[in-house]
Design an enzyme around this catalytic site. Structure first.
Site, mmCIF file in Angstrom:
data_model
loop_
_atom_site.group_PDB
_atom_site.id
_atom_site.type_symbol
_atom_site.label_atom_id
_atom_site.label_comp_id
_atom_site.label_asym_id
_atom_site.label_seq_id
_atom_site.Cartn_x
_atom_site.Cartn_y
_atom_site.Cartn_z
ATOM 1 N N HIS A 157 41.899 99.771 100.610
ATOM 2 C CA HIS A 157 42.718 100.832 99.841
ATOM 3 C C HIS A 157 42.670 101.004 98.441
ATOM 4 C CE1 HIS A 157 46.550 98.876 98.816
ATOM 5 N NE2 HIS A 157 46.161 98.077 99.560
ATOM 6 N N ASP A 169 45.654 94.432 94.550
ATOM 7 C CA ASP A 169 46.133 95.156 95.862
ATOM 8 C C ASP A 169 45.841 96.716 95.639
ATOM 9 O OD1 ASP A 169 47.266 95.848 98.321
ATOM 10 O OD2 ASP A 169 49.394 95.208 97.567
ATOM 11 N N GLU A 206 47.400 103.375 102.067
ATOM 12 C CA GLU A 206 48.097 102.184 102.894
ATOM 13 C C GLU A 206 49.274 101.579 102.303
ATOM 14 O OE1 GLU A 206 48.859 97.953 103.544
ATOM 15 O OE2 GLU A 206 48.578 98.958 101.683
ATOM 16 N N GLU A 207 49.817 101.911 101.205
ATOM 17 C CA GLU A 207 51.155 101.435 101.079
ATOM 18 C C GLU A 207 52.230 102.281 101.429
ATOM 19 O OE1 GLU A 207 51.827 98.976 99.047
ATOM 20 O OE2 GLU A 207 49.651 98.501 97.965
#
Length: 225
Positions: A157, A169, A206-207
């Site tokens: 992502h 991330d 995604e988060e």
């Protein structure tokens, strides 16, 4: 009588030590097993050497720097919904232009809306509207001549948490996926006629708890499945 009492005491002490030794042995075996199972496997010397070279690594680092320079990419921001997908698509289009003649590189920008129930935070309904995915499907042309077989899915992502550029991330994995597209589409590492297609999913939400992944799963069209 005193002698018998002493013998019983000694036997009790002996039995106690035996029990302590057995417990220690069991704990020791458990620790050894845990250590052995947590160790990474030995590197195999029989595998084909990696085609991911220093040149690919340098390009991947450049991708990380370019995307992180956009700033924080939380869902709904211009950086996440426009700039990041635009950059990824541009890189994939350049890779497609240089692909081997037998390799088909398909690229799509997917916008999804939907809702799903999740046990997160004790149970919520996660509702989303127009979240972005960049989807790239790489196939050998002979596979397409026989229809559209099942593919291998690789996902990372490009959105980030609040206040951070998200290099670890998850932009570093996005960068590696871009270079993976290059490897699979040209040269000695390109897909062969018997290889399954590979779908690279660049996930834009995604988060916010898996919204874009849900949108991809429910997407319509041959590129998504």
């Amino acid at each position: 009588a005193q002698t018998k009492a002493n013998e019983k005491a000694k036997a009790g002490v002996s039995d106690g030590w035996v029990l302590v030794c057995l417990v220690a042995l069991a704990c020791g075996c458990g620790i050894v097993v845990e250590i052995l199972e947590s160790r990474p496997p030995e590197a195999s010397t029989t595998l084909i050497p990696s085609q991911f070279t220093g040149e690919h690594a340098d390009r991947a680092l450049a991708h990380v720097e370019a995307i992180c320079a956009m700033g924080c990419r939380t869902i709904g921001t211009f950086e996440n919904e426009v700039l990041a997908p635009r950059y990824i698509i541009k890189q994939l289009q350049a890779i497609r232009d240089q692909a081997d003649p037998n390799i088909v590189v398909e690229i799509a920008l997917q916008w999804s809306s939907g809702a799903f129930a999740t046990p997160f935070l004790g149970g919520i309904v996660n509702v989303y509207n127009n979240v972005a995915n960049v989807v790239c499907r790489i196939s050998h042309r002979q596979q397409l001549d026989r229809g559209r077989p099942e593919a291998v899915l690789v996902n990372a992502h490009f959105d980030s948490s609040l206040g951070v550029p998200g290099a670890g991330d998850d932009v570093s994995q996005v960068a590696i996926m871009i270079e993976l597209a290059r490897l699979l589409s040209s040269g000695q590492s390109a897909l062969q006629p018997g290889d399954r297609p590979v779908v690279l999913l660049f996930n834009g939400a995604e988060e916010s708890n898996w919204q874009a992944a849900h949108g991809f799963i429910n997407g319509k069209g041959p590129l998504y499945h």
